[in-house]
Motif scaffolding. Structure first.
Motif, short mmCIF file in Angstrom:
data_model
loop_
_atom_site.label_atom_id
_atom_site.label_comp_id
_atom_site.label_asym_id
_atom_site.label_seq_id
_atom_site.Cartn_x
_atom_site.Cartn_y
_atom_site.Cartn_z
N ASP A 50 63.92 -1.01 -90.97
CA ASP A 50 62.67 -1.76 -90.86
C ASP A 50 61.75 -1.01 -89.90
O ASP A 50 62.18 -0.08 -89.21
CB ASP A 50 62.92 -3.18 -90.36
CG ASP A 50 61.74 -4.11 -90.64
OD1 ASP A 50 60.90 -3.77 -91.50
OD2 ASP A 50 61.66 -5.18 -90.00
N ASP A 84 64.66 -12.08 -87.99
CA ASP A 84 63.51 -11.20 -88.11
C ASP A 84 62.80 -11.16 -86.76
O ASP A 84 62.55 -12.20 -86.13
CB ASP A 84 62.59 -11.77 -89.20
CG ASP A 84 61.24 -11.10 -89.28
OD1 ASP A 84 61.03 -10.06 -88.64
OD2 ASP A 84 60.38 -11.65 -89.99
N ASP A 107 63.28 -2.66 -96.01
CA ASP A 107 62.25 -3.68 -96.09
C ASP A 107 61.01 -3.10 -96.78
O ASP A 107 60.29 -2.29 -96.22
CB ASP A 107 61.87 -4.17 -94.69
CG ASP A 107 60.89 -5.34 -94.73
OD1 ASP A 107 61.21 -6.35 -95.37
OD2 ASP A 107 59.80 -5.22 -94.16
N ASP A 137 63.82 -8.17 -93.73
CA ASP A 137 64.09 -8.43 -92.31
C ASP A 137 64.47 -9.88 -92.05
O ASP A 137 65.13 -10.19 -91.06
CB ASP A 137 62.90 -8.02 -91.44
CG ASP A 137 61.57 -8.52 -91.97
OD1 ASP A 137 61.55 -9.28 -92.96
OD2 ASP A 137 60.53 -8.13 -91.41
N SER A 179 64.88 -4.50 -87.30
CA SER A 179 63.54 -4.95 -86.93
C SER A 179 63.45 -5.19 -85.43
O SER A 179 62.41 -4.91 -84.81
CB SER A 179 63.17 -6.22 -87.70
OG SER A 179 63.81 -7.38 -87.18
#
Length: 242
Positions: A32, A66, A129, A146, A156
């Motif tokens: 990510d 996330d 992602d 994420d 992330s």
């Protein structure tokens, strides 16, 4: 309603990771980025390989979400846990000049490729992602990965904490812009600093409003530079008007 507790955030799962593990891919990297939409600073990517141990991961990384759903303090607290549990973590970035030269999407891919190369052990498969990477590895590309996949959620957090720390250091070099507060994203205070001081060396020249400012198309009236101070510091604003 007063006293009503907010619903807990849904936990990212290991569904995608386990699908790769069942196929024999043991080193699955979640990837990510952070900083894609900022006006200044790098775009930072992270790659995280988690061990194929679902029970251990569910216990050790129970609070991982996330990064956008977590506070800065929560992200900082989770980072050492991710580093402790992960088989490997790699971080890569693309700077403002590369973003301006390549465009944000190619620069984000470049940062992700650098994160992959920074892994101390090579990945065998990827969960990414939103972006497909030009690498010869099996990859699963998912929107909102994420929020859905534990390895990507962990990545992330690594990317966000790394980038936030980078921007705090940048604030020491360029204190007029408030990078430690807004991390280079678009805020009224950031826009005002741009109009007052012009772009810094870490601003992205191809991003609005930086591009508009450089071209002279985004110059406000002088009164507009200070209009938002009324809501930010009303007491001091009134004192200055007397």
């Amino acid at each position: 309603m007063p006293g009503r507790k907010s619903a807990p955030l849904p936990r990212p799962t290991l569904v995608e990771e386990r699908a790769f593990w069942r196929q024999g891919y043991r080193r699955v990297a979640g990837l990510d980025e952070a900083g894609r939409g900022a006006w200044a600073g790098p775009v930072v990517a992270a790659a995280v390989i988690l061990p194929p141990e679902p029970a251990r991961l569910r216990a050790a990384l129970a609070a991982v979400r996330d990064s956008k759903m977590l506070t800065p303090a929560e992200r900082e607290a989770l980072l050492p846990e991710i580093l402790r549990v992960a088989l490997a973590v790699g971080v890569g970035m693309a700077g403002p000049e590369e973003i301006d030269a390549l465009g944000i999407v190619p620069a984000t891919r470049l940062a992700m490729e650098r994160a992959l190369r920074a892994l101390p052990i090579p990945a065998e498969a990827l969960i990414v992602d939103a972006l497909t990477l030009p690498v010869s590895l099996p990859q699963r590309v998912l929107v909102r990965a994420d929020a859905r996949c534990l390895s990507v959620a962990a990545a992330s957090i690594v990317a966000k904490v790394t980038r936030d720390r980078w921007m705090v250091e940048a604030d020491r070099l360029y204190p007029a812009y408030g990078f430690a507060r807004h991390k280079g994203y678009g805020t009224p205070a950031h826009r005002r600093a741009l109009h007052l001081h012009g772009p810094s060396p870490i601003h992205r020249r191809t991003f609005a409003p930086v591009q508009g400012l450089l071209s002279g198309k985004d110059l406000p009236a002088p009164s507009e530079l200070f209009s938002d101070l009324r809501s930010e510091i009303p007491g001091r604003w009134k004192a200055r008007k007397k």
